[in-house]
Design a protein around this motif. Structure first.
Motif, mmCIF file in Angstrom:
data_model
loop_
_atom_site.group_PDB
_atom_site.id
_atom_site.type_symbol
_atom_site.label_atom_id
_atom_site.label_comp_id
_atom_site.label_asym_id
_atom_site.label_seq_id
_atom_site.Cartn_x
_atom_site.Cartn_y
_atom_site.Cartn_z
ATOM 1 N N ALA A 445 1.791 10.854 -11.613
ATOM 2 C CA ALA A 445 2.886 10.687 -10.657
ATOM 3 C C ALA A 445 2.484 9.849 -9.459
ATOM 4 O O ALA A 445 3.335 9.524 -8.625
ATOM 5 N N PHE A 446 1.206 9.516 -9.369
ATOM 6 C CA PHE A 446 0.702 8.863 -8.159
ATOM 7 C C PHE A 446 1.520 7.628 -7.781
ATOM 8 O O PHE A 446 2.027 7.512 -6.664
ATOM 9 N N PHE A 447 1.670 6.731 -8.733
ATOM 10 C CA PHE A 447 2.351 5.471 -8.419
ATOM 11 C C PHE A 447 3.793 5.721 -7.994
ATOM 12 O O PHE A 447 4.278 5.169 -7.003
ATOM 13 N N SER A 448 4.451 6.588 -8.729
ATOM 14 C CA SER A 448 5.855 6.854 -8.437
ATOM 15 C C SER A 448 6.019 7.478 -7.052
ATOM 16 O O SER A 448 6.857 7.049 -6.249
ATOM 17 N N ILE A 449 5.202 8.467 -6.763
ATOM 18 C CA ILE A 449 5.326 9.162 -5.476
ATOM 19 C C ILE A 449 4.950 8.231 -4.323
ATOM 20 O O ILE A 449 5.595 8.218 -3.274
ATOM 21 N N MET A 450 3.935 7.431 -4.546
ATOM 22 C CA MET A 450 3.554 6.473 -3.500
ATOM 23 C C MET A 450 4.708 5.507 -3.228
ATOM 24 O O MET A 450 5.060 5.241 -2.075
ATOM 25 N N THR A 451 5.296 4.982 -4.284
ATOM 26 C CA THR A 451 6.395 4.031 -4.094
ATOM 27 C C THR A 451 7.561 4.702 -3.371
ATOM 28 O O THR A 451 8.110 4.162 -2.408
ATOM 29 N N GLY A 586 -6.472 1.911 -6.964
ATOM 30 C CA GLY A 586 -6.290 0.907 -5.923
ATOM 31 C C GLY A 586 -5.188 -0.069 -6.294
ATOM 32 O O GLY A 586 -4.324 -0.397 -5.478
ATOM 33 N N TYR A 587 -5.208 -0.481 -7.545
ATOM 34 C CA TYR A 587 -4.195 -1.428 -8.020
ATOM 35 C C TYR A 587 -2.797 -0.822 -7.918
ATOM 36 O O TYR A 587 -1.855 -1.448 -7.432
ATOM 37 N N GLN A 588 -2.678 0.416 -8.372
ATOM 38 C CA GLN A 588 -1.367 1.068 -8.306
ATOM 39 C C GLN A 588 -0.910 1.239 -6.865
ATOM 40 O O GLN A 588 0.272 1.128 -6.555
ATOM 41 N N PHE A 589 -1.848 1.516 -6.001
ATOM 42 C CA PHE A 589 -1.480 1.696 -4.601
ATOM 43 C C PHE A 589 -0.959 0.379 -4.020
ATOM 44 O O PHE A 589 0.048 0.359 -3.313
ATOM 45 N N VAL A 590 -1.622 -0.706 -4.348
ATOM 46 C CA VAL A 590 -1.158 -1.999 -3.841
ATOM 47 C C VAL A 590 0.228 -2.321 -4.387
ATOM 48 O O VAL A 590 1.118 -2.770 -3.659
ATOM 49 N N ARG A 591 0.418 -2.052 -5.673
ATOM 50 C CA ARG A 591 1.760 -2.270 -6.256
ATOM 51 C C ARG A 591 2.789 -1.438 -5.512
ATOM 52 O O ARG A 591 3.877 -1.914 -5.187
ATOM 53 N N ALA A 592 2.458 -0.178 -5.281
ATOM 54 C CA ALA A 592 3.406 0.702 -4.606
ATOM 55 C C ALA A 592 3.722 0.185 -3.213
ATOM 56 O O ALA A 592 4.861 0.273 -2.754
ATOM 57 N N CYS A 593 2.717 -0.367 -2.540
ATOM 58 C CA CYS A 593 2.958 -0.911 -1.197
ATOM 59 C C CYS A 593 3.978 -2.037 -1.278
ATOM 60 O O CYS A 593 4.916 -2.092 -0.485
ATOM 61 N N PHE A 594 3.783 -2.926 -2.245
ATOM 62 C CA PHE A 594 4.724 -4.042 -2.338
ATOM 63 C C PHE A 594 6.120 -3.552 -2.689
ATOM 64 O O PHE A 594 7.104 -4.007 -2.129
ATOM 65 N N LEU A 595 6.187 -2.620 -3.626
ATOM 66 C CA LEU A 595 7.504 -2.193 -4.090
ATOM 67 C C LEU A 595 8.198 -1.296 -3.074
ATOM 68 O O LEU A 595 9.395 -1.420 -2.842
ATOM 69 N N GLY A 596 7.434 -0.391 -2.482
ATOM 70 C CA GLY A 596 8.071 0.598 -1.628
ATOM 71 C C GLY A 596 8.170 0.173 -0.178
ATOM 72 O O GLY A 596 9.176 0.442 0.487
ATOM 73 N N ALA A 597 7.121 -0.482 0.304
ATOM 74 C CA ALA A 597 7.065 -0.720 1.745
ATOM 75 C C ALA A 597 7.600 -2.088 2.139
ATOM 76 O O ALA A 597 8.102 -2.256 3.244
ATOM 77 N N ALA A 598 7.509 -3.065 1.259
ATOM 78 C CA ALA A 598 7.879 -4.424 1.655
ATOM 79 C C ALA A 598 9.343 -4.731 1.383
ATOM 80 O O ALA A 598 9.714 -5.871 1.148
ATOM 81 N N THR A 599 10.181 -3.704 1.406
ATOM 82 C CA THR A 599 11.576 -3.918 1.023
ATOM 83 C C THR A 599 12.294 -4.868 1.973
ATOM 84 O O THR A 599 13.282 -5.482 1.594
ATOM 85 N N PHE A 607 6.683 -12.413 -4.426
ATOM 86 C CA PHE A 607 5.528 -13.262 -4.678
ATOM 87 C C PHE A 607 4.232 -12.465 -4.579
ATOM 88 O O PHE A 607 3.302 -12.687 -5.352
ATOM 89 N N GLY A 608 4.183 -11.553 -3.643
ATOM 90 C CA GLY A 608 2.989 -10.715 -3.516
ATOM 91 C C GLY A 608 2.733 -9.933 -4.783
ATOM 92 O O GLY A 608 1.620 -9.908 -5.319
ATOM 93 N N LEU A 609 3.796 -9.331 -5.286
ATOM 94 C CA LEU A 609 3.649 -8.523 -6.497
ATOM 95 C C LEU A 609 3.237 -9.399 -7.685
ATOM 96 O O LEU A 609 2.412 -9.005 -8.509
ATOM 97 N N PHE A 610 3.822 -10.575 -7.726
ATOM 98 C CA PHE A 610 3.521 -11.501 -8.813
ATOM 99 C C PHE A 610 2.026 -11.840 -8.812
ATOM 100 O O PHE A 610 1.346 -11.765 -9.843
#
Ligand SMILES: *[C@@H]1O[C@H](CO)[C@@H](O)[C@H](O)[C@H]1NC(C)=O
Ligand SMILES: *[C@@H]1O[C@H](CO)[C@@H](O)[C@H](O)[C@H]1NC(C)=O
Ligand SMILES: *[C@@H]1O[C@H](CO)[C@@H](O)[C@H](O)[C@H]1NC(C)=O
Length: 978
Positions: A445-451, A586-599, A607-610
């Motif tokens: 659930a880490f990625f989902s909850i982080m996002t 770490g990778y999942q956390f970075v993804r979550a940052c882009f998806l959840g925080a950079a809205t 582009f960051g996520l890409f």
């Protein structure tokens, strides 16, 4: 939606029985005349609706339905509501918008004879609006509607009604409803269960490989080859959260993604969604759209915005409802409550939508994560809370299921349906399994909850859920990330990193056998012999490796205490990549940052996520972290490429590119195809994984039902054993392919090809060896004191069934590697037991740390082979441990194979410098090679008795083939007698 239809159908059944469907004759837009059921669903119709003046409309609307009947050329309008305008003449402007174009419009004067809407002629505060009118349309009027609109799934469009006041010529009301045509990719009731079933298969398979067995290294090795549930959910998550980018999605995508929402914990159960509404600050009247105030407006001097007495609505729905009902009484007219579908009224219909819930975007638009969530009827501010609630539910379920399984097993043992020693390790350690299962669930659930929690922060929601999100965020970071770092540190704290020199060789090769290509290779991983030609160039390079303080320390996949504590993190990864979970987090956390925080910044987000996804694929492909090939196929290649493709295609949705909606839909369809293929591939791999798990669970069986698969099974065990020892699949000969450009993309079920040679006579000699005894002696000498725990599994009585002897004796190659876990064989097997044991077997088979034996002594000698510096050890063949492992007689065979083996060993030896491999490989391999010939070479009648390992206490050197066969016969007699 589907539920509503189901409920509708259920309700209709008695009604239909009671009342005949009424038929009418109609002439369609295509000119054909047909007999039509009156209550059919129109070709285009509207769903939920909202106020497109953002709550400023001077009407409260409880119903807004528009239907376009193709088959009898009728446009139907249904509008129910109230207003607080005392009296006003109005004009209605109705339009259908599809893919960004206005394709149909109509201006209606309510007082005209064809409309004849009395309740709007004029608009009157004292009279509820009940407009229900149908208009005949002609081919000309609908000519702008694209042909595909009638058929394409998830038509992107909306119907809008605008109400203009005649006196001031201002817009006093605007309502917009999503347009549908009955086709959709959102098949939550059909697809989600399928996804769930496959996930459940993966969960069961994965759990069984983790729970079955007694020897921890064995269990780990088999577990590593089951399909990772983490990867299954990572796939689902990656599909669902592609919609978290702040882009204007084509309607097809949120509909498709809604099938995967459950995996992210976003299960749209209306009761749950409603109950969290007050907490997350979603308030408002869910039974109507619009913003008519409670004060009746006198509009003598025209309608001025400032004087509108709108109610300030910021109270909870309950209180509001009370207030509303009281006020409604004051206003002399009661708001016409939305009527339930009445099946006995032939003119009633049930395809209508509802007023959109507060907190949801306007129907007909799907912008960003909120748009995706609106497809699920979940208001964006509730997303985190709902995700958290379902996570807690899932954890509760995990606890219940594991406890139930444990007591179910105990019950079966009590009533003697199951042998006492079945799943003994699990039953004895079930609390540990429980805690590991919970930790694993949290990891999944880490990625989902982080996002979701970062989305909660970035969307500045109510204080309560934001505070909880902050707490959960911190708990996850400290809990999961902290645990992962601790797990890494635990292994690395007693040692240091050292650097050495290395070279990168650029080797000319052919990509896919055709395109010239330059392949970089590290010199430390190559033997010169393998380079067909001289390298084109070479570059200096630095090589880092880890030097353990204690060279005799068991490697990470043999270190039982480590596996017990952190196997849930490290077990699926290769020996040299056991730390990959830390990178993954770490990778999942970075993804979550882009998806959840950079809205707030779609450009940076996309582009960051890409870039992150591309980098991740390159790095992960280079690391090749997984031990199992199916996991590699899905987690590294398919998922990595799919993520890049989807994010890359999503770039086109950026506002800067001004893509038209039809083009957006086409790209959306491409994304759906990519993700659907990914899902199908995942399904296939889950099934293959279940098959391999079945093989894993039958590892202690002697008989294997489809005997055709015996070869597959044995090869699978060999494969597992080899991979556990840290070797990659055997590379193909260099001259034929360029291995590093097409890494393990081979068919997922394909195991490395072993040279097939029949060395039958050698083979039988080989199996004679008393590796066990000798090993034990060796091990006793060399084994370091156990790190923290002693194995609780050394239970002598585990060996007491004859079947264990049989299993050992019948599967020469496999059994040797797996015998230690024989006793926990599938509990459905062997209802009767034969409790006879040879004391020698008992002693030898007592499991424990000697698991994976043929390689064990070497492994112990080598210590932590994953990272230890073995460069001082010249080659494998000179390892002190490897020779004692090899039975005396085998030398003959190895000499036979000298040519093959020599280069092999040299290469391996070199490899070991960088990435040490357990080298007894040459020995088991030669042993295995001919194993396929085993049944032919022996009298089939005595197959059972053939021992991979003799069961007597004699030392290896004393055994001659004759001895051996005598022993076998004895064993056969024993087992047969039993
Ligand atoms: C519809 O047309 C059929 C013949 O085409 C006729 O028999 C039937 O009575 C018509 N029904 C109505 C309701 O007009
Ligand atoms: C067309 O069908 C609809 C729904 O059955 C009905 O309400 C409408 O009156 C029909 N129109 C005509 C012109 O018959
Ligand atoms: C419209 O709804 C609001 C909020 O529910 C209510 O206060 C108001 O009285 C309603 N107006 C009319 C005319 O029904």
């Amino acid at each position: 939606m589907v539920l509503a239809i189901f409920a509708g159908v259920a309700l209709m059944v008695p009604a239909i029985c009671a009342q005949e469907t009424v038929y009418i004759n109609g002439t369609g837009l295509d000119g054909a005349t047909r007999q039509l059921a009156l209550d059919r669903t129109p070709a285009l119709y509207t769903g939920n609706f909202g106020d497109c003046l953002g709550g400023q409309s001077l009407l409260n609307v409880t119903r807004f339905d528009v239907g376009l009947y193709y088959d009898n050329s009728t446009f139907l309008l249904h509008l129910d509501g109230t207003t607080n305008i005392r009296r006003e003449d109005v004009i209605l402007y109705i339009s259908l918008n599809m893919y960004g174009d206005s394709t149909f419009n109509m201006t209606v004067n309510p007082c005209s004879s064809d409309a004849n809407i009395n309740s709007l002629c004029p608009l009157n505060a004292s009279q509820p609006i009940t407009a229900f009118a149908s208009f005949t349309v002609n081919q000309q009027q609908v000519s702008d509607i694209p042909e595909s609109a009638w058929e394409i799934p998830d038509l992107e469009g909306f119907a809008r009604i605008q109400i203009f006041a005649n006196s001031s010529e201002t817009e006093i009301g605007c309502f917009q409803a999503v347009l549908e045509n009955g086709h959709t990719f959102s098949q939550v009731r059909a697809l989600s269960p399928v996804l769930g079933i496959f996930a459940a298969i993966a969960i069961v398979a994965s759990f069984m490989t983790a729970a079955y067995g007694v020897s921890i290294p064995h269990m780990r090795a088999h577990y590593a080859h089951s399909l990772s549930v983490l990867v299954v959910f990572e796939t689902y998550h990656s599909i669902f959260y592609s919609g978290a980018l702040s882009l204007n999605w084509p309607s097809v995508l949120p509909a498709w993604w809604s099938n995967f929402a459950w995996a992210a914990g976003l299960v749209p159960v209306p009761a749950v969604v409603q109950s969290v509404d007050p907490f997350v600050g979603v308030s408002g009247n869910a039974s109507q759209a619009g913003g008519a105030g409670s004060t009746v407006l006198n509009n003598n001097g025209g309608l001025a915005q400032q004087i509108y007495g709108r109610s300030i609505v910021s109270v909870f729905a309950g209180g509001l409802w009370k207030r509303f009902s009281g006020v409604a009484g004051d206003v002399a007219n009661s708001l016409p409550k939305r009527q339930a579908y009445n099946p006995s009224d032939p003119y009633d219909y049930n395809w209508d939508g509802s007023p959109v819930k507060p907190g949801m975007p306007l129907p007909g638009t799907w912008i960003g994560f909120a748009g995706e969530l609106s497809q699920l009827n979940i208001p964006a501010p509730s997303a985190f809370t709902i995700g958290l609630i379902w996570l807690l539910v899932v954890i509760g379920l995990v606890i219940v299921v594991i406890v139930a399984f444990k007591f179910f097993l105990e019950g079966l043992v009590k009533v003697r349906l199951v042998k006492k020693h079945r799943f003994e390790f699990f039953r004895a350690n079930w609390t540990r399994y429980l805690s590991l299962a919970i930790q694993r669930t949290l990891l999944i659930a880490f990625f989902s909850i982080m996002t979701l929690s970062m989305y909660q922060f970035s969307s500045h929601g109510a204080a309560g859920p934001t505070a909880i999100a902050a707490i959960v965020f911190v708990v996850f970071i400290i809990g999961i990330v902290g645990l992962a770092l601790y797990a890494v540190q635990c292994r690395l704290h007693s040692g240091k990193f050292a650097s050495g020199s290395d070279r990168i060789l650029l080797q000319r090769g052919k990509l896919w056998g055709r395109i010239p290509w330059v392949v970089p290779m590290r010199a430390s991983q190559l033997g010169e012999k393998e380079l067909g030609e001289k390298p084109a160039a070479s570059l200096p390079f630095v090589r880092w490796h880890f030097v353990d303080d204690d060279p005799s320390r068991a490697n990470v996949h043999r270190d039982e205490s480590y596996i017990r504590r952190f196997g849930w993190l490290s077990a699926r990864y290769r020996l040299s990549r056991w730390w990959f979970f830390a990178f993954w987090l770490g990778y999942q956390f970075v993804r979550a940052c882009f998806l959840g925080a950079a809205t707030g910044n779609p450009l940076a987000q996309v582009f960051g996520l890409f870039v992150v996804d591309i980098l991740a694929l390159v790095i992960i492909a280079a690391l090749k972290p997984f031990e199992g090939q199916r996991n590699t196929a899905i987690a590294v290649w398919l998922l990595g490429l799919a993520k890049i493709a989807v994010t890359g295609l999503s770039i086109a949705f950026l506002p800067d590119f001004n893509l038209d909606r039809l083009g957006a839909t086409v790209i959306g369809l491409v994304i759906i195809i990519i993700q659907a293929l990914l899902t199908v591939a995942l399904f296939i791999l889950i099934v293959l994984g279940a098959f391999s798990t079945w093989l894993s669970l039958s590892r202690n069986r002697e008989n294997f039902s489809p005997s055709r698969l015996e070869g597959v099974r044995v090869r699978y065990y060999e494969h597992i054993e080899k991979r556990a020892a840290g070797t990659l699949p055997l590379p193909k000969p260099m001259s034929q392919s360029t291995p590093s450009t097409e890494p393990k993309r081979e068919s997922t079920e394909q195991f490395p090809e072993l040279p097939r040679q029949s060395h039958f006579s050698v083979n039988s000699i080989r199996r004679i060896s008393k590796i066990g005894e000798e090993d034990e002696d060796d091990i006793a000498e060399i084994q370091p004191a156990p790190c923290r725990t002693t194995s609780p599994m050394r239970r002598p009585d585990r060996t007491t069934s004859v079947s264990s002897q049989r299993s050992i004796s019948s599967l020469p190659r496999a059994a040797r590697g797996h015998r230690a876990s024989w006793s926990s064989r599938d509990f459905t097997q062997f209802p009767t037991d034969m409790e006879r044991a040879s004391p020698a077997l008992k002693r030898r088979l007592s499991g424990g740390p000697q698991g994976l034996r043929p390689t064990n002594a070497v492994g112990l000698l080598q210590g932590d082979t994953s990272m230890s510096n073995l460069s001082s050890v010249a080659g494998v063949s000179s390892l002190p441990g490897s020779r004692p492992m090899t039975p005396t007689k085998e030398v003959v065979m190895e000499e036979n194979e000298e040519d093959n083996m020599e280069s092999e060993e040299k290469r391996k030896g070199k490899e070991q410098i960088f990435e040490p491999k357990l080298m007894p490989e040459s020995q088991p391999r030669s042993h295995w090679e001919s194993a396929d010939d085993r049944p032919k070479s022996h009298d089939s009648g005595t197959t059972k008795g053939q021992g991979a390992e003799p069961s007597t206490g004699e030392t290896r050197d004393e055994i001659s083939p004759i001895h051996q066969s005598a022993n076998e016969k004895q064993l056969t007699a024993e087992s047969g007698g039993a």
